[in-house]
Design an enzyme around this catalytic site. Structure first.
Site, PDB file in Angstrom:
ATOM      1  N   THR A  42       0.832  -1.202   0.000  1.00  0.00           N
ATOM      2  CA  THR A  42       0.000   0.000   0.000  1.00  0.00           C
ATOM      3  C   THR A  42       0.869   1.255   0.000  1.00  0.00           C
ATOM      4  O   THR A  42       0.652   2.184  -0.779  1.00  0.00           O
ATOM      5  CB  THR A  42      -0.918  -0.007   1.240  1.00  0.00           C
ATOM      6  N   HIS A 445      21.179  28.044  14.349  1.00  0.00           N
ATOM      7  CA  HIS A 445      20.404  29.232  14.004  1.00  0.00           C
ATOM      8  C   HIS A 445      20.732  29.636  12.566  1.00  0.00           C
ATOM      9  O   HIS A 445      21.888  29.595  12.183  1.00  0.00           O
ATOM     10  CB  HIS A 445      20.753  30.387  14.942  1.00  0.00           C
TER      11      HIS A 445
END
Ligand code: NAI
Length: 466
Positions: A42, A445
């Protein structure tokens, strides 16, 4: 072809093919039996992979028309639905061919046909007119699941479709009514709404995504409504009838029994899935199933027949490809005399809508039910620099940690890249981290991951940017 193997796996979805590879790595002679044209089950053929191809393509289309101009990209785009569907098909092809390559590389014998177990060690495989018998010391059932049906709704995969039909609608329908606002409904509903359909969800529960963190689900519903999707909650579909070129849908409110009639071009049904065991011969060899027809297994994935095992959607637990993969590796190691285990507390789940919802561990509802005192740390993406420059500021990270020892019980994220962010959260839970551990970890960051650190800091009201 050789007919005797150490292990035979039935079903080549993520549970089965991963299990076969691990067994081969462990030195077993392995065969895998698949009745469909392609390997991959699936997930690769009619589930995760094609739906994500369409979700990605439709997201790009929506972004290009609604968001890009804010960044100075101005030309409008249009869609060629046939090309989009071809793109999806090509993704299925390259992924399923990848599995074939892995079988070859690991010297796994692949057998095409429909398997039924005829004794503890024997399997019969029928492929068209040919029939062959195989023997194995171990048999692993990984036959997955199929969609549920409901009375009054007769699926024809033309106008009244299952999720399989929902991946191949040839023209963007004016109206699409979706029965069930769960994982599949929300994902495929998002695809067709982005491409221009008027999408209405009919959901039996009083909320969407019943097993997801309530706050995330409520937040998502508001966003999807803003995008034009409609939700009819507490309501069941009683019948769908064909009327000229439209469908007449009769609805009934669960609380007051009030009836309502709607008309739609297409109706898609996505009301959960059930284990797929048809024709496997479970009754013949006497393999126990529970009341939901799931195959009963012990902690080693062993059925009541000691050399027959079962994994994935066909046993209990969440019907997720990665859960099946984990079980595939675990059972292969157990069969090979090694230690295999799955930590069911650390299985992430992701709903690939926009914004995505991703969760791992317990929800607030579960913690309340289990009477576990917890603290909440939350951080909104609107306060994250990277989310701002990406123009994707919707959503938040929520960390639930123990009120006494600060151990993280659950992390729930709604946001543009939640499905990738949940990786860090899953590692944290796997390693038994506290929110303080996450708060003290340096995060790059500018990245969305800083929102996890900030949410962890917020558990004790120390978030910097909030
Ligand atoms: P689901 O269990 O997620 O949602 C089914 C929904 O249908 C529920 O909200 C339920 O209340 C509702 N429902 C049930 N009967 C109804 C009725 N008669 N009328 C109206 N509403 C009704 O199941 P879904 O969406 O079919 O997905 C099946 C499985 O596939 C899920 O268990 C999920 O784990 C898996 N899946 C995972 C995905 C992912 O990981 N991103 C994507 C798609 C599916």
């Amino acid at each position: 072809m050789k007919n005797n193997f150490d292990s035979i796996v039935i079903g080549s979805g993520p549970g089965g093919y991963v299990c076969a590879i691990r067994l081969a790595q462990n030195g077993h002679s392995v065969a895998i039996i698949e009745k469909n044209k392609n390997f991959g089950g699936t997930c690769l053929n009619i589930g995760c992979i094609p739906s994500k191809a369409l979700l990605h393509a439709s997201h790009m289309y929506e972004q290009s028309n609604n968001e890009f101009s804010k960044m100075g990209i101005t030309s409008k785009t249009s869609i060629d639905i046939n090309e989009m569907l071809n793109y999806k098909e090509s993704m299925i092809k390259s992924n399923t061919e990848g599995i074939q390559f892995l079988f070859k590389k690991n010297k796994i014998t692949s057998i095409k046909g429909s398997a039924s177990i005829i004794s503890d060690n024997e399997i019969k495989v029928i492929n068209g007119k040919s029939e062959e018998q195989y023997n194995a010391d171990n048999i692993i059932i990984a036959t997955g699941s199929t969609h549920n049906t409901i009375p009054g709704v007769e699926i024809d995969e033309k106008n009244i479709i299952s999720s399989t039909g929902g991946l191949s609608i040839g023209n963007v329908p004016d109206s699409l009514l979706i029965i069930g606002a769960g994982y599949i409904g929300i994902e495929l509903g998002s695809v067709w709404a982005r491409l221009g359909s008027n999408v209405t969800f009919v959901e039996a529960f009083d909320r969407i995504l019943p097993n997801t963190d309530t706050e995330c689900a409520v937040y998502l519903k508001k966003i999807l409504e803003k995008k034009g999707m409609k939700f009819i909650l507490n309501t069941k579909v009683e019948s769908v009838e064909k009327e000229k070129d439209k469908l007449k849908v009769l609805l009934s409110n669960i609380e007051n029994n009030e009836k309502m009639e709607l008309s739609s071009d297409i109706v898609m049904q996505s009301v959960g899935r059930k284990p797929y065991t048809e024709g496997l011969g479970l009754e013949i060899v006497g393999i126990d199933q529970d009341e939901l027809k799931r195959i009963k297994v012990n902690k080693d994935y062993q059925t009541n027949k000691k050399n027959i095992y079962a994994i994935g959607d066909v046993i209990s637990g969440p019907m997720l490809a990665h859960k099946a993969e984990e079980e595939g590796v675990a059972v292969a190691d157990i069969i090979s005399g090694k230690y295999g285990h799955v930590n069911y507390e650390a299985i992430p789940s992701v709903i690939y809508c926009d914004p995505e919802i991703a969760s791992v561990g317990k929800t607030e509802e579960q913690l309340k039910e289990e009477k576990i005192d917890y603290k909440v740390g939350k951080f909104p993406f609107i306060a994250n620099g990277r989310a701002k420059v990406n123009n994707q500021t919707e959503g938040f990270v929520k960390i639930l940690s123990d009120a006494i020892d600060d151990k993280v019980h659950g992390i729930h994220i709604i946001g543009s890249d939640a499905g990738n962010l949940i990786g860090e959260a899953t590692i944290a839970i796997e390693f038994g981290a506290s929110s303080e551990d996450i708060a003290r970890t340096c995060h790059a960051h500018p990245t969305l991951t800083e929102s996890l650190k900030e949410a962890a800091l917020d558990v004790d009201s120390r978030a910097i940017h909030k």
